[in-house]
Design a protein around this motif. Structure first.
Motif, PDB file in Angstrom:
ATOM      1  N   ASP A 143       0.826  -1.221   0.000  1.00 32.62           N
ATOM      2  CA  ASP A 143       0.000   0.000   0.000  1.00 32.62           C
ATOM      3  C   ASP A 143       0.860   1.271   0.000  1.00 32.62           C
ATOM      4  O   ASP A 143       0.359   2.349   0.317  1.00 32.62           O
ATOM      5  CB  ASP A 143      -0.966   0.004   1.186  1.00 32.62           C
ATOM      6  CG  ASP A 143      -0.254   0.068   2.525  1.00 32.62           C
ATOM      7  OD1 ASP A 143       1.000   0.003   2.557  1.00 32.62           O
ATOM      8  OD2 ASP A 143      -0.946   0.177   3.556  1.00 32.62           O
ATOM      9  N   GLY A 144       2.135   1.149  -0.362  1.00 32.67           N
ATOM     10  CA  GLY A 144       2.990   2.331  -0.465  1.00 32.67           C
ATOM     11  C   GLY A 144       3.388   2.559  -1.915  1.00 32.67           C
ATOM     12  O   GLY A 144       4.226   1.832  -2.457  1.00 32.67           O
TER      13      GLY A 144
ATOM     14  N   GLY B 289      17.796  -8.963  -1.542  1.00 26.17           N
ATOM     15  CA  GLY B 289      17.325  -9.104  -2.918  1.00 26.17           C
ATOM     16  C   GLY B 289      15.968  -8.502  -3.208  1.00 26.17           C
ATOM     17  O   GLY B 289      15.527  -8.503  -4.351  1.00 26.17           O
ATOM     18  N   LEU B 290      15.271  -7.986  -2.187  1.00 23.76           N
ATOM     19  CA  LEU B 290      13.922  -7.465  -2.434  1.00 23.76           C
ATOM     20  C   LEU B 290      13.989  -5.968  -2.738  1.00 23.76           C
ATOM     21  O   LEU B 290      14.600  -5.198  -1.995  1.00 23.76           O
ATOM     22  CB  LEU B 290      13.029  -7.736  -1.221  1.00 23.76           C
ATOM     23  CG  LEU B 290      11.515  -7.674  -1.467  1.00 23.76           C
ATOM     24  CD1 LEU B 290      11.068  -8.688  -2.513  1.00 23.76           C
ATOM     25  CD2 LEU B 290      10.736  -7.891  -0.165  1.00 23.76           C
ATOM     26  N   VAL B 291      13.358  -5.558  -3.832  1.00 20.60           N
ATOM     27  CA  VAL B 291      13.421  -4.184  -4.321  1.00 20.60           C
ATOM     28  C   VAL B 291      12.011  -3.721  -4.687  1.00 20.60           C
ATOM     29  O   VAL B 291      11.221  -4.504  -5.224  1.00 20.60           O
ATOM     30  CB  VAL B 291      14.315  -4.076  -5.580  1.00 20.60           C
ATOM     31  CG1 VAL B 291      14.514  -2.618  -5.994  1.00 20.60           C
ATOM     32  CG2 VAL B 291      15.652  -4.750  -5.357  1.00 20.60           C
ATOM     33  N   MET B 292      11.713  -2.453  -4.404  1.00 22.37           N
ATOM     34  CA  MET B 292      10.459  -1.858  -4.884  1.00 22.37           C
ATOM     35  C   MET B 292      10.705  -1.397  -6.311  1.00 22.37           C
ATOM     36  O   MET B 292      11.442  -0.437  -6.544  1.00 22.37           O
ATOM     37  CB  MET B 292      10.046  -0.699  -3.981  1.00 22.37           C
ATOM     38  CG  MET B 292       8.764  -0.022  -4.447  1.00 22.37           C
ATOM     39  SD  MET B 292       8.176   1.215  -3.239  1.00 22.37           S
ATOM     40  CE  MET B 292       7.008   2.117  -4.295  1.00 22.37           C
ATOM     41  N   THR B 293      10.104  -2.100  -7.270  1.00 28.31           N
ATOM     42  CA  THR B 293      10.452  -1.843  -8.673  1.00 28.31           C
ATOM     43  C   THR B 293       9.414  -1.028  -9.423  1.00 28.31           C
ATOM     44  O   THR B 293       9.700  -0.548 -10.525  1.00 28.31           O
ATOM     45  CB  THR B 293      10.671  -3.176  -9.419  1.00 28.31           C
ATOM     46  OG1 THR B 293       9.637  -4.072  -9.042  1.00 28.31           O
ATOM     47  CG2 THR B 293      12.009  -3.771  -9.050  1.00 28.31           C
ATOM     48  N   ALA B 294       8.219  -0.875  -8.872  1.00 28.09           N
ATOM     49  CA  ALA B 294       7.211  -0.074  -9.578  1.00 28.09           C
ATOM     50  C   ALA B 294       6.295   0.584  -8.558  1.00 28.09           C
ATOM     51  O   ALA B 294       6.165   0.122  -7.426  1.00 28.09           O
ATOM     52  CB  ALA B 294       6.396  -0.947 -10.539  1.00 28.09           C
ATOM     53  N   ALA B 295       5.680   1.667  -9.001  1.00 27.14           N
ATOM     54  CA  ALA B 295       4.806   2.430  -8.117  1.00 27.14           C
ATOM     55  C   ALA B 295       3.665   3.017  -8.916  1.00 27.14           C
ATOM     56  O   ALA B 295       3.873   3.596  -9.982  1.00 27.14           O
ATOM     57  CB  ALA B 295       5.589   3.572  -7.462  1.00 27.14           C
ATOM     58  N   SER B 296       2.451   2.861  -8.413  1.00 23.53           N
ATOM     59  CA  SER B 296       1.387   3.758  -8.850  1.00 23.53           C
ATOM     60  C   SER B 296       1.012   4.602  -7.629  1.00 23.53           C
ATOM     61  O   SER B 296       1.760   4.618  -6.644  1.00 23.53           O
ATOM     62  CB  SER B 296       0.229   3.006  -9.511  1.00 23.53           C
ATOM     63  OG  SER B 296      -0.161   1.899  -8.775  1.00 23.53           O
ATOM     64  N   GLN B 297      -0.099   5.343  -7.704  1.00 27.87           N
ATOM     65  CA  GLN B 297      -0.295   6.353  -6.660  1.00 27.87           C
ATOM     66  C   GLN B 297      -0.276   5.753  -5.260  1.00 27.87           C
ATOM     67  O   GLN B 297       0.401   6.282  -4.375  1.00 27.87           O
ATOM     68  CB  GLN B 297      -1.602   7.122  -6.919  1.00 27.87           C
ATOM     69  CG  GLN B 297      -1.798   8.312  -5.975  1.00 27.87           C
ATOM     70  CD  GLN B 297      -2.796   9.336  -6.498  1.00 27.87           C
ATOM     71  OE1 GLN B 297      -3.067   9.419  -7.693  1.00 27.87           O
ATOM     72  NE2 GLN B 297      -3.349  10.130  -5.599  1.00 27.87           N
ATOM     73  N   GLU B 298      -1.006   4.664  -5.060  1.00 26.77           N
ATOM     74  CA  GLU B 298      -1.078   4.066  -3.711  1.00 26.77           C
ATOM     75  C   GLU B 298      -0.723   2.585  -3.729  1.00 26.77           C
ATOM     76  O   GLU B 298      -1.129   1.843  -2.822  1.00 26.77           O
ATOM     77  CB  GLU B 298      -2.480   4.287  -3.108  1.00 26.77           C
ATOM     78  CG  GLU B 298      -2.870   5.747  -2.926  1.00 26.77           C
ATOM     79  CD  GLU B 298      -2.069   6.508  -1.856  1.00 26.77           C
ATOM     80  OE1 GLU B 298      -1.324   5.865  -1.082  1.00 26.77           O
ATOM     81  OE2 GLU B 298      -2.178   7.758  -1.829  1.00 26.77           O
ATOM     82  N   HIS B 299      -0.012   2.142  -4.733  1.00 26.50           N
ATOM     83  CA  HIS B 299       0.443   0.750  -4.816  1.00 26.50           C
ATOM     84  C   HIS B 299       1.938   0.728  -5.081  1.00 26.50           C
ATOM     85  O   HIS B 299       2.423   1.445  -5.960  1.00 26.50           O
ATOM     86  CB  HIS B 299      -0.214   0.004  -5.982  1.00 26.50           C
ATOM     87  CG  HIS B 299      -1.697  -0.137  -5.889  1.00 26.50           C
ATOM     88  ND1 HIS B 299      -2.553   0.862  -6.250  1.00 26.50           N
ATOM     89  CD2 HIS B 299      -2.473  -1.181  -5.495  1.00 26.50           C
ATOM     90  CE1 HIS B 299      -3.805   0.445  -6.072  1.00 26.50           C
ATOM     91  NE2 HIS B 299      -3.779  -0.787  -5.615  1.00 26.50           N
ATOM     92  N   GLY B 300       2.635  -0.156  -4.375  1.00 27.35           N
ATOM     93  CA  GLY B 300       4.025  -0.442  -4.674  1.00 27.35           C
ATOM     94  C   GLY B 300       4.165  -1.896  -5.094  1.00 27.35           C
ATOM     95  O   GLY B 300       3.424  -2.758  -4.617  1.00 27.35           O
TER      96      GLY B 300
END
Lengths: 397, 397
Positions: free
Chosen positions: B291-292, B325-336
């Motif tokens: 939710d980020g 190894g875990l990376v936040m690779t994409a984002a929309s307004q309220e989704h990671g």
């Protein structure tokens, strides 16, 4: 009228009027209410023609002032992206709200509190574990949480495929607790549908997927009231929404350079801009420097993947007329750099000149501001456009 | 203790305590006060060793709570990026402030109002037209505005070259009005200095350029009190600041993945993170959904130009230990979207699991939040880290 601090320059002799776009200290966000109303009317007319209800997503403007125009001045159906929005709009009289982000069970107490106030707040989920949480919380509170199952139509982010084995199981968990409301999908990949034909196909796929999921649930004996679809590109491209009950879109109230790049709108539909001031010249580099950086524009560079990269934004004068060839090409926190492209001359704009920057992504740029100075773009003026109002934004989560 | 709305889950039986990182609804920003104090002490020790005053830039945290640690609990010299910061810090007792963005003459009434309150607020400029405006406003108010001339040491954005013909003319306009305070430069290009040697050279160049400009003014008979330099990379690389009177840096209080990528800090120096919750799984794509989104992280992707692109951020557990190894690779307004890289397995994290995302750019991520939940990272806990305080941010301009 509701004005923020520092709206009027303290040096000027002025009555209680809000002044013009020449008055507040820059940078600040401006909404052209004429363009905004035209954008809102355009999609409302489309939805009428397609015989679906419209449930605008208020995540773009996050403003009761903007929302007042969505349903002819009365609180109608809306979509929100945070519970903070749901709570603020409930305080503003809105009672028909869909919270379109997969539910974190930890947030259910706030959902139940809104339901207890008489607000129909729908939540979204795509797993049996979330459905069990919602069912449990609903039974404990004696208050069923109306719930939609998120369907993935294009691999964009969350949701179940329409043919996912868990779909019916989740539907049954929700139905048994009195919570099943319907299905919802969002064609997020339509932001990368670069032709009108691709957008029509994305809209057809969005509709077909949602209806297929609804039919699977119905075939299992589970009632589906709501079949919800939408994104700004597909909402403007859909030709047939048979089986769909409601259409969602958010960005369309303001539009932006990404939407113009997709051909969903024209540049003169863009209703949001940021007023900045020229604070320096670097002729040796071909730059104008302004006081509007990424803090005012956001770091969003959505047009960087489009055929025409628009940098951090196109540049207009204070009346909204584009300055040919001038682009905001770089940003630091409180500095913007403007350069000329396509052989255009760098215009001669002295320190103190105000300009309006049209953003890549209205949702992201709007989020950098406390609210919007509102102008009525229909009035011709000899001086800078008059400020008619200030609309605050909802912030936080 | 000052807590924001929705800090405690309304379902839990709880006293007035702020609870732990498991309690507030996500997403929210967290500051590890132990790491922050260590970062602050590190640069303070450096500045002492280099025999220069330190004037931290408060634009990163924009928080009186953070600033209280900069000068051993008393209001000391600071740099600000907006007049809103200057006003808020003046309200908090700070009286020695440099506003380090080229002055827009329209903002001079607010500058003069702060001076009239007894705040020494210095402004910055790089043109004769701005200098004339400042001189005129100072004479009219009978209150000289202390002013620095911005020097460009590396072609980053604003400023005059140290050998620019206008330098002495501008100095004279300011001096004649009692406004000349000194010179200021910022090695903004040091963010792209990828080795320790390049950073040392950038620091040397920053110092040499500022001192050369000061010497030119002095040679023309113009007194130069302040010679101000700084950026987070050069402040940590400078070996000799002879002739410089003060050092500025802002990002260093929190650091971030961009600074870690430059080698200016280690990953375990990063003091700012964003707590998010797992809200879905897409095993078919290898994704965890949280939710980020960009509303919580910003759109900043500063590491995208570094050797190791860190996506929207690295992922740690609630105690701050990196998830390998875990990376936040994409984002929309309220989704990671989180994905595994380098052959790592996607960890099995159920819906409701909380994680901490380490940001690309602390200044941009911090700006998305109303304030910071504060933890003391030194304490071992069996449960989630306790929240010690909430520090608000200054917003707007």
């Amino acid at each position: 009228m509701n004005l923020p601090p520092h709206t009027a320059s303290s040096g000027a002799a002025r009555s209680t009027a809000a002044g013009t776009l020449a008055d507040p200290d820059t940078p600040f966000a401006v909404v052209d209410a004429h363009r905004m109303r035209r954008n809102i009317d355009r999609l409302a007319t489309r939805a009428d023609g397609l015989a679906v209800a419209l449930r605008p997503h208020v995540k773009t403007a996050k403003s009761l002032g903007v929302a007042a125009f969505l349903h002819h001045g009365t609180p109608g159906p809306i979509t929100v992206s945070t519970l903070a929005e749901a709570e603020a709009f409930a305080d503003g009289g809105y009672t028909d709200i869909t919270y379109a982000v997969g539910i974190d069970p930890h947030k259910l107490p706030r959902v139940l509190a809104l339901l207890a106030r008489g607000v129909t707040l729908r939540v979204l989920l795509d797993s049996a574990e979330q459905a069990e949480s919602v069912a449990r919380a609903s039974r404990r509170a004696g208050l069923p949480v109306p719930t939609q199952i998120e369907i993935d139509c294009d691999g964009h982010r969350g949701g179940l495929k329409a043919d996912a084995p868990e779909l019916v199981e989740i539907g049954r968990i929700l139905h048994d607790a009195g919570c099943l409301d319907g299905v919802l999908t969002h064609a997020g990949e339509s932001y990368f549908a670069y032709t009108a034909e691709e957008q029509r196909l994305a809209a057809k796929n969005e509709r077909d997927t949602a209806v297929a999921a609804a039919e699977r649930l119905r075939a299992a004996g589970l009632p589906v009231a709501t079949v919800s679809v939408g994104s700004t590109p597909t909402a403007h491209a859909a030709e047939d929404l048979t089986g769909v009950t409601e259409l969602r879109a958010g960005n369309y109230v303001f539009f932006d350079l990404v939407m113009a790049g997709l051909g969903v709108c024209e540049l003169d539909d863009l209703a949001l801009s940021v007023v900045v001031t020229v604070i320096g010249h670097r002729p040796e580099y071909g730059w104008l420097v302004t006081d509007g950086g990424w803090m005012a524009m956001s770091r969003d560079r959505g047009t960087s993947v489009q055929a025409q990269d628009q940098g951090y934004g196109l540049v207009a004068d204070l009346d909204g007329n584009l300055v040919p060839g001038l682009v905001m090409t770089a940003a630091s926190q409180e500095h913007g750099t403007l350069t000329a492209r396509d052989g255009a001359d760098l215009p001669d704009l002295p320190v103190g000149t105000r300009l309006r920057i049209l953003p890549n992504h209205a949702c992201a740029t709007a989020a950098q501001h406390r609210g919007y100075h509102v102008i009525d773009g229909t009035r011709g003026t000899d001086t800078a456009p008059e400020i008619e109002d200030f609309w605050t934004r909802v912030t936080g989560w």
